[in-house]
Enzyme design. Sequence first.
Site, short mmCIF file in Angstrom:
data_model
loop_
_atom_site.label_atom_id
_atom_site.label_comp_id
_atom_site.label_asym_id
_atom_site.label_seq_id
_atom_site.Cartn_x
_atom_site.Cartn_y
_atom_site.Cartn_z
N ARG A 36 0.76 -1.22 0.02
CA ARG A 36 -0.10 0.07 0.16
C ARG A 36 0.88 1.27 0.07
O ARG A 36 0.36 2.38 -0.59
CB ARG A 36 -1.02 0.06 1.38
CG ARG A 36 -1.99 -0.94 1.07
CD ARG A 36 -3.08 -1.07 2.17
NE ARG A 36 -3.88 -1.71 1.69
CZ ARG A 36 -4.83 -2.36 2.65
NH1 ARG A 36 -4.58 -2.17 3.93
NH2 ARG A 36 -6.06 -3.00 2.18
N LYS A 219 -20.24 -16.56 0.57
CA LYS A 219 -21.56 -16.49 0.69
C LYS A 219 -22.50 -15.56 -0.35
O LYS A 219 -22.06 -14.48 -0.71
CB LYS A 219 -21.85 -16.05 2.31
CG LYS A 219 -21.41 -16.62 3.28
CD LYS A 219 -21.82 -16.04 4.54
CE LYS A 219 -21.85 -16.89 5.80
NZ LYS A 219 -21.76 -16.21 7.04
N GLY A 375 -9.80 -9.39 -2.06
CA GLY A 375 -8.57 -9.93 -1.35
C GLY A 375 -8.27 -11.32 -1.68
O GLY A 375 -6.91 -11.41 -1.83
N GLY A 398 -13.28 -4.05 -0.31
CA GLY A 398 -14.64 -3.33 -0.14
C GLY A 398 -14.99 -2.35 -1.07
O GLY A 398 -16.02 -2.35 -1.73
P1 AMP Z 1 -15.33 -14.13 0.28
O1 AMP Z 1 -14.69 -13.31 1.16
O2 AMP Z 1 -16.72 -13.98 0.23
O3 AMP Z 1 -14.79 -13.57 -1.37
O4 AMP Z 1 -15.13 -15.49 0.65
C1 AMP Z 1 -13.95 -16.08 0.50
C2 AMP Z 1 -13.89 -17.48 1.28
O5 AMP Z 1 -14.76 -18.23 0.53
C3 AMP Z 1 -12.37 -18.09 1.45
O6 AMP Z 1 -12.08 -17.92 2.77
C4 AMP Z 1 -12.72 -19.54 0.97
O7 AMP Z 1 -11.99 -20.51 1.86
C5 AMP Z 1 -14.29 -19.56 1.11
N1 AMP Z 1 -14.88 -20.59 -0.12
C6 AMP Z 1 -14.79 -20.84 -1.37
N2 AMP Z 1 -15.29 -21.85 -1.69
C7 AMP Z 1 -15.85 -22.43 -0.63
C8 AMP Z 1 -16.53 -23.62 -0.47
N3 AMP Z 1 -17.06 -24.43 -1.34
N4 AMP Z 1 -16.96 -24.17 0.88
C9 AMP Z 1 -16.70 -23.18 2.10
N5 AMP Z 1 -15.89 -21.96 1.73
C10 AMP Z 1 -15.56 -21.71 0.56
#
Ligand code: AMP
Length: 417
Positions: A36, A219, A375, A398
């Site tokens: 950064r 999610k 990230g 974000g």
């Molecule tokens: P996000 O912050 O929403 O981009 O989510 C990132 C996280 O999603 C990472 O820590 C991954 O380990 C998790 N992730 C990706 N695919 C899966 C999955 N099939 N089951 C559980 N967690 C997942």
Amino acid sequence: MQQFIDKYDFAGKKAIVRVDFNVPLNENFEITDDTRIRAAVPTLKKVLEKGGALIIMSHLGRPKGVSDKFSLKHIVGRVSERLGVPVQFAEDCMKAESQVAALKPGEVLLLENLRFYAEEEGKPRGLAEDATDEQKDAAKKAVKASQKEFVKKLASYADCYINDAFGTAHRAHASTALIAAYFPDDKMFGYLMEGEIKAIDNVLHKAQRPLTAIIGGSKVSSKLAVLKNLVGKVDNLIIGGGMGYTFIKAQGGHIGDSLHEDELMPDALAIIEEARRKGVKLALSVETLAANEFSNDADTKLVSPYEIPEGWEGMDAGPASLAAWEEIIMNSKTVLWNGPVGVFEMEKFAGGTLKIAELLAEATKKGAYTLVGGGDSVAAVTRMGYADKVSYVSTGGGAMLEAIEGKNLPGIAAIRE
Ligand code: AMP
């Protein structure tokens, strides 16, 4: 009116520059990654080269008040090293008048962490847990009132304002947005902000077609707004990672113990329907690498994501999914990627995400414009050594997400309006 850093005459002027020096520090207060700081150097050097003086401001972490742990004094040495000039330090960002007055062209003053003051974010602090709504309202009003003085004081230090902190562009804070009003004819973006804005524009407004978005992560709930905005803009929408299982379950699939959000199934169905209506190709996973526990030591097998046995959960994209996505990606002229398509923190389940990084590098070589934001996907391209083999890697998780949601970011609007 918005100015441009390349055209602005900085000679003899003091520029107050909002940067994002929110760098990770270890227990000895040593910087473990100065990306950064390096990212802000071109803007900072430009001002100095053109005969200006710099007043640099940033936040670090989430202090609740003054705190040695979050002091920007820990980074003075590194900033100085990266700029190649000495850097003075103002221990209190509200008491820097005399240091500012003594600042000569070519000199640099770094202000202490803005978030030592609640006024930076404009949110009350130290409210009792059982505070009544009236008390909360009164505290909010009080901090908003003193925020005006805070902004005015920061603005009084300088002749012009530069915002180069994309990481906080989605926040309407004192230093990221409100201060711009004091520089109606002397406000501008730094190079980092200009780059991020251009990258967003290249994908959301000026995309060469076909345009493909790859959205992964854990999610649906955290990226619902992103999906809703993108489904109206893209030609292909690839949904991978944990969030894909909510879509598959919503369509009647048996997802075993995979991550999912039942309450978001109606939203998932609405997105599927919207894609169908708009003629957008929605590409969910067709083969999953499943595991019998959430662990790198788990037993694994390849299954259809619609028929995952009980006791098993989908952890990564299988080869058939990756092959289908490869075809889409390689036929795209613009690709946006946010979020891993598997639990990439575990080596056994990182393959899909690393493959996507590789495909983006290949598509870029073939002439596609590729933007990686968020990230985890940024970590994946960096880990593969592909950071400079894609068109743009965003520095703001974000902020990038909110931009992809189609939101007007306060830090950008404040300069443009
Ligand atoms: P996000 O912050 O929403 O981009 O989510 C990132 C996280 O999603 C990472 O820590 C991954 O380990 C998790 N992730 C990706 N695919 C899966 C999955 N099939 N089951 C559980 N967690 C997942």
